[in-house]
Design an enzyme around this catalytic site. Sequence first.
Site, mmCIF file in Angstrom:
data_model
loop_
_atom_site.group_PDB
_atom_site.id
_atom_site.type_symbol
_atom_site.label_atom_id
_atom_site.label_comp_id
_atom_site.label_asym_id
_atom_site.label_seq_id
_atom_site.Cartn_x
_atom_site.Cartn_y
_atom_site.Cartn_z
ATOM 1 N N ALA A 83 0.834 -1.201 0.000
ATOM 2 C CA ALA A 83 0.000 0.000 0.000
ATOM 3 C C ALA A 83 0.868 1.250 0.000
ATOM 4 O O ALA A 83 2.046 1.202 0.352
ATOM 5 C CB ALA A 83 -0.904 0.000 1.233
ATOM 6 N N ASP A 84 0.263 2.358 -0.405
ATOM 7 C CA ASP A 84 0.964 3.632 -0.333
ATOM 8 C C ASP A 84 -0.070 4.744 -0.173
ATOM 9 O O ASP A 84 -1.213 4.599 -0.610
ATOM 10 C CB ASP A 84 1.814 3.888 -1.581
ATOM 11 C CG ASP A 84 2.803 5.011 -1.343
ATOM 12 O OD1 ASP A 84 3.806 4.775 -0.647
ATOM 13 O OD2 ASP A 84 2.557 6.139 -1.818
ATOM 14 N N THR A 85 0.345 5.827 0.450
ATOM 15 C CA THR A 85 -0.550 6.972 0.651
ATOM 16 C C THR A 85 0.199 8.272 0.388
ATOM 17 O O THR A 85 1.355 8.409 0.791
ATOM 18 C CB THR A 85 -1.089 7.000 2.104
ATOM 19 O OG1 THR A 85 -1.791 5.792 2.365
ATOM 20 C CG2 THR A 85 -2.044 8.182 2.330
ATOM 21 N N SER A 120 -3.440 3.758 -1.970
ATOM 22 C CA SER A 120 -3.541 2.595 -2.856
ATOM 23 C C SER A 120 -3.395 1.317 -2.050
ATOM 24 O O SER A 120 -2.769 1.311 -0.986
ATOM 25 C CB SER A 120 -2.442 2.628 -3.919
ATOM 26 O OG SER A 120 -1.171 2.536 -3.297
#
Length: 203
Positions: A83-85, A120
């Site tokens: 995941a990424d933010t 994501s």
Amino acid sequence: MQADSSPFKIILGSSSIARRKILAEMGYEFTLMSADIDEKSIRKDKPEELVMALAEAKADAITSKLHSLNNPEGSESAILIAADTVVVYEGAVREKPSSKEEAWEFIKGYSGRQAATVSSVLATNLKTGIRKGGWDRVEIFFHEIPDETIEKLIEEGNVLYVAGALIIEHPLILPLVKDVMGTTDSVMGLPKALTEKLIKEVL
């Protein structure tokens, strides 16, 4: 659904405490692996494209690591979650602040205004290679943020390690959040509904 009662394992490809907490709240047991990638080397124009590209890079790095270790987790039914933010403020993408000064500038900018987070999630079935991803956007509106609050946040230091220096669940910030259009888990870096959906899709 508990992971120990299901036929698959989960690997969370993140060192984020918030993501760890959210996945545990969802009822899953999991192991942790972090991806050593140069996030700054991956650039995209749109925040949605950037977070998806970063999640893919993390997933690729961890998959390679598992193969090179000849790790048994890679050969049995295991789901890797990456995941990424990022934070979007006035159309510009904000990642982790590079200094205390930049963190100050970031937080000061939110005062009385709004920002958005784009997160994501990418689920990879390590046995079949099936991979599904998606992203979620949340709009956050703030009351005025006093300078002394910003000082305390920076002195404490946690805001220096998160996208946009933004921790809306922090006790000092939470009372200053006027409205959230979306879910707090998404702002914290792992949207539960999207994660659940993607896990099901790759099984």
